[in-house]
Scaffold this active site. Structure first.
Site, PDB file in Angstrom:
ATOM      1  N   ASP A  61       6.203   4.041   4.842  1.00 21.87           N
ATOM      2  CA  ASP A  61       7.014   3.016   5.498  1.00 21.87           C
ATOM      3  C   ASP A  61       6.886   1.670   4.782  1.00 21.87           C
ATOM      4  OD1 ASP A  61       4.904   2.150   8.377  1.00 21.87           O
ATOM      5  OD2 ASP A  61       4.401   2.789   6.344  1.00 21.87           O
ATOM      6  N   HIS A 121       0.839  -1.206   0.000  1.00 22.20           N
ATOM      7  CA  HIS A 121       0.000   0.000   0.000  1.00 22.20           C
ATOM      8  C   HIS A 121       0.868   1.247   0.000  1.00 22.20           C
ATOM      9  CE1 HIS A 121       0.801  -0.658   4.268  1.00 22.20           C
ATOM     10  NE2 HIS A 121       0.465   0.578   4.516  1.00 22.20           N
ATOM     11  N   GLU A 169       1.837  -8.448   9.904  1.00 20.62           N
ATOM     12  CA  GLU A 169       2.364  -7.339  10.677  1.00 20.62           C
ATOM     13  C   GLU A 169       1.786  -7.420  12.066  1.00 20.62           C
ATOM     14  OE1 GLU A 169      -0.172  -3.402  10.378  1.00 20.62           O
ATOM     15  OE2 GLU A 169       0.763  -4.267  12.110  1.00 20.62           O
TER      16      GLU A 169
END
Lengths: 572, 375
Positions: free
Chosen positions: A72, A68, A203
């Site tokens: 980061d 996305h 994540e």
């Protein structure tokens, strides 16, 4: 070797930049290429020298996947492709492809123009990098090459965010990027099917948190807004266009209607145009409610929300609410850090007279969300990135216990190796099957059945056939191996009598086998031949010749040892 | 969905702050550690129950500039797994140790919060004297340089066990088999007990068993009406007045002075739908930061706050100062049955902040607005 190797170059016990290297069945894939927003030097980029010190990245990597548009996850992409050097394909969803360059350019502007950094990627580099992008649709299987395929799944979180499945043959890895398991006002929740990958990389930044409900965050937002308005102040909302802008507008509009409030709300025009444009383009990525609204009217036509006029800046009392992330170096960031005096261009010092409220609406998966996703995908193993090892031991145990899978938590630069047992399909010849069936004993579904055959490997094709067929196909002649063993017996009688004794003995002992006495005096046990002969030098000793083929090795050896024990005394 | 949205909008007036969380399993435990952490624990049978050490959202812990802290989430600081259900948990002050109790009730479990990882480890067990099938021992901690665990299922099995040596340092020594419903340590030498029947007592462990007690059958006294009772002794002696509150499953609440437990100071009927569907969940707590205020729960999906200042006499109906209905309107898991509040607790120093948990695994942190107070 059938194994999957994962090395986090960024993330892996460090929140800041995501960049994960995956090696699966000989293919190498890079997942995300993020920038660490906390550093101003080379530490903000992942260490690409882990991949290869001398060789070209293009030769080593089969593809790069970006989940996305957050920096980061994609901030180091132009540096990676144009300054380090990579010319292979970069996969991402359509909204990500549209929005990434905008964010990258914004970031470049602040770094170079405002902060005066050298050795940063240029605007041209961003453009060149984006030329290498191949955009994908949700649930579309994309063939990267003959063996490697990828598929994107909806991740929620932000517009265009996706989770990716990477598959080579029967081995697969799923990478979640950032995702969210609860729907919000403008995005749906992440979803994946029961794809059962060998490994799920997820994540876990918020894995050790329990998230406050979205409703309570909204309530707090509305409360602060309402209080400011009741005091006679005005409301100013700087917000990232493609994040919560739409949500907050819907929220405020609904609230204003319900409470019958008249105070005006301001929204910057440049923002509405951009947001409107992207939502129109990617309406299928938003949730159902938005899509319905969009059909009825223009997204940003609100009764109470108007364009902003700079003249309002000096009035005491107004409150600023800032949902989302203010990049380091901006006025917004300074105010959120608590600064009450700002030095502006031309040495002008401004006092921050307003009340400041920092609110976060960002959507990430918490402990509960992670368990839900693992339950949906049913992986064999789980790998956690973006978290702190010491603080995740409990989550690791929780996942291992609940799903009976292994859970890994590698540090940056640490490689995790997962052994896999890929299934190899083998075709079996009908003739061989039929022969096995003919041997009686119906197959038992619960018991393994031992089959003897020849495995032929040709052109990545595996077949199991009978030995005869194999010999025929390969044009080889069959060789027979025969063993002969001599057993000495003390027996002064004639050979024929010895043979008779042997026959009687074996007939009584080997009840399951076919023991026969042939007219020429020899004894057969199945296909094994036993002949009695006199010893050349000693008439009291008889020599038994036991002869068998390679196939009857087991029975042959058994018979030999049996006969060596001697024969029972004959009754008179 | 609509009802929830409506309630949230109305709630803007009623609460200063409101946070709602979904735990992975319902808890009957809300035990403070310091003023920034709480323990919760699951209580299902036949599964591994989680014990969690949660850190309060930063926003609730900071004293100034609250607006600059966007963090509204609980952090799971430590976690552990229990094979048995956990009904109560006590932290041993000034140590990294915890004691839990539940069903089956044959052992108390001692746990340790490890230093260099986030796992809560089981370290030892304390055998309970009389094992019962369906009753579980109540627990309270005598904290000192050598902490002692006060526990028991009945008055007869009450004893104090030294945590380290596991030696029994005190026993009640009586044969009275009345079932206990709560135990509370008041200071280094005294503890209070409340029996399920409503009988109350204060005990000095330096003496042979001679508690100052309430009378079971006096007029207006708890227990005369039957039902199941629990009690709490208020910690602060900030203002004169009764500091012992005892709550019955029939909705009756009595206030007593610890110096004279035989004569209740007042007795009221709370505004609840009685009897409580699960009297084991009854809870009454004194507010540490508000004079004469207490909270009750265990009758339905609400927590009620009462101001006891002007209470006197026997039998009057009273109205709560505030009723928290969040658990009813914000049903976490959208089940058919309305949730039941399993426990609640006051924040140690924020005067009007409470935490409450319900059977649908929801956990709320709320700061109510006193509508009656002059602005």
């Amino acid at each position: 070797m059938p194994e999957i190797r994962v090395t986090p170059l960024g993330a892996g016990q460090d929140v800041g930049r995501s960049c994960i290297l995956v090696s699966i069945a000989g293919k190498n894939v890079m997942l995300d290429c993020g920038m660490h927003m906390g550093f101003n030097d080379d530490r903000r980029f992942p260490d690409f020298s882990y991949i290869t010190r001398n060789g070209r990245l293009t030769d080593f990597l089969d593809c790069v996947i970006i989940s996305h548009f957050h920096l980061d996850h994609c901030g180091a992409l132009p540096y990676f492709s144009e300054m380090v050097g990579y010319d292979g394909p970069i996969y991402m969803t359509h909204p990500t492809q549209a929005i990434c360059p905008i964010l990258l350019e914004d970031y470049r502007k602040i770094a170079v123009d405002k902060k005066g950094e050298a050795n940063f990627f240029t605007s041209q580099m961003i453009k060149d990098c984006m030329k290498k992008v191949v955009a994908v649709h949700l649930h579309q299987t994309v063939q990267v090459d003959d063996e490697l395929e990828i598929k994107a799944y909806y991740a929620g979180h932000v517009l265009g965010a996706a989770m990716f499945q990477i598959k080579v043959g029967s081995e697969s890895v799923v990478y979640t990027g950032d995702y969210n398991m609860t729907p919000d006002r403008h995005l749906g929740a992440a979803w994946i099917d029961k794809c059962r990958p060998n490994l799920l990389i997820t994540e876990s930044t918020y894995a050790t948190t329990i998230r406050d409900s979205k409703r309570c965050r909204e309530r707090d937002f509305l409360k602060k807004v309402h209080e400011a308005v009741e005091r006679g102040g005005k409301v100013l909302i700087p917000v990232f266009a493609l994040g919560r802008a739409q949500e907050l507008c819907i929220l405020l509009e609904t609230f204003w209607e319900r409470m019958n409030l008249k105070a005006p709300i301001y929204f910057s025009t440049g923002l509405t145009e951009k947001a409107n444009h992207y939502y129109k383009l990617f309406i299928t990525w938003t949730n159902q409610k938005i899509r319905k609204t969009f059909v009825q009217r223009n997204m940003f036509e609100f009764k109470h929300i108007k364009a902003f006029d700079r003249a309002f800046a000096d009035n005491p009392g107004p409150m600023v609410i800032m949902p989302g992330y203010c990049v380091q170096g901006t006025v917004g960031h300074k105010i959120l850090s608590g600064q009450r005096k700002l030095e502006m261009e031309g040495r002008q010092v401004l006092e921050v007279k307003m009340q400041v409220e920092y609110m976060s609406f960002s959507a990430h998966a918490d402990a509960k969300g992670i368990m839900q996703l693992v339950g949906q995908a049913e992986p064999e193993s789980v790998l956690l990135v973006h978290g702190e090892a010491k603080k995740m031991e409990f989550l690791k145990q929780k996942i291992e216990q609940e799903f009976r899978v292994n859970c890994y938590m590698p540090a940056n630069g640490e490689t995790v190796t997962l052994p896999t047992s890929p299934s190899i399909p083998v075709g079996i010849s009908l003739g061989l099957l039929k022969r096995e069936m003919a041997q009686g004993l119906l197959p038992d579904a619960k018991k393994p059945r031992l089959l003897h055959g020849t495995l032929i490997m040709k052109d990545s094709n595996f077949r199991l056939v009978s030995s005869e067929q194999a010999l025929k196909e390969l044009g080889l002649a069959e060789h027979q191996l025969r063993f002969t063993c001599r057993v000495h017996l003390h027996d002064p009688r004639k050979e024929q009598e010895t043979a008779m004794r042997v026959y009687s003995h074996l007939k009584s002992v080997l009840k399951d086998h076919c023991v026969q006495h042939l007219p020429d005096g020899s004894v057969t046990v199945e296909s094994i031949l036993i002949q009695a002969a006199a010893h050349s030098e000693d008439p009291g000793t008889k020599v038994l010749l036991v002869s068998w083929t390679y196939q009857d090795e087991e029975l042959g050896s058994y018979l030999t040892s049996l006969l060596k024990k001697g024969l029972p005394q004959a009754s008179s | 969905m609509e009802a929830a949205e409506d309630w949230l909008v109305e709630s803007l007036r009623w609460y200063q702050d409101f946070h709602a969380f979904d735990l992975s399993g319902a808890t009957r435990v809300l035990e403070w550690i310091g003023d920034k952490g709480v323990f919760v624990a699951e209580y299902e049978s036949l599964k591994k129950n989680e014990i969690l050490h949660l850190i309060l959202p930063l926003r609730l812990s900071v004293k100034e500039n609250q607006g600059l802290f966007p963090e509204r989430d609980f952090k799971v600081c430590h976690g552990g797994f229990s094979d048995t259900s956990v009904f109560d948990l006590k932290h041993v002050p000034d140590t990294r140790l915890l004691v839990t109790t539940g069903l089956p009730g044959s052992y108390l479990h001692v746990w340790q919060i490890t230093e260099d990882s986030d796992v809560i480890q089981a370290v030892s067990t304390i055998a309970v004297q009389e094992k019962e099938d369906s009753l579980w021992p109540r627990v309270a901690i005598f904290s000192s340089t050598t902490p002692g665990v006060l526990h028991g299922v009945r008055l007869s099995s009450l004893r104090v066990v030294d945590l380290e040596s596991q030696k029994t340092t005190y026993t009640s020594g009586v044969s009275d088999s009345e079932e206990l419903s709560s135990l509370q340590v008041l200071d280094t030498n005294t503890f209070a007990f409340c029996c399920a029947s409503g009988r109350l007592g204060l005990v000095d462990i330096r003496q042979k068993w001679a508690p100052s007690e309430s009378v079971s059958n006096g007029r207006g006294s708890p227990g005369a009406a039957g039902g199941r009772w629990c009690a709490e002794v208020g910690g602060k002696v900030r203002s004169p007045g009764p500091s012992v509150a005892i709550l019955g499953s029939n909705g009756q609440l009595c206030l007593l002075d610890p110096r004279d437990l035989c004569h209740p100071v007042s007795s009221v009927q709370c505004l609840v739908s009685a009897p409580s569907p699960d009297p084991e969940l009854l809870r009454v707590t004194w507010a540490p930061g508000l004079d004469n205020c207490l909270a009750i729960s265990g009758f339905d999906g609400t927590v009620q706050v009462y101001d006891t200042t002007s209470w006197d006499g026997m039998g009057s109906q009273v109205e709560p100062l505030f009723t928290h209905r969040g658990h009813i309107f914000l049903e976490g898991n959208q089940t058919d049955t309305t949730p039941l509040v399993t426990t609640h607790t006051w924040h140690p120093h924020k005067p009007r902040t409470l935490l409450s948990a319900a059977s649908d695994a929801s956990l709320h942190v709320w700061d109510w607005v006193d509508m009656h107070a002059s602005s």
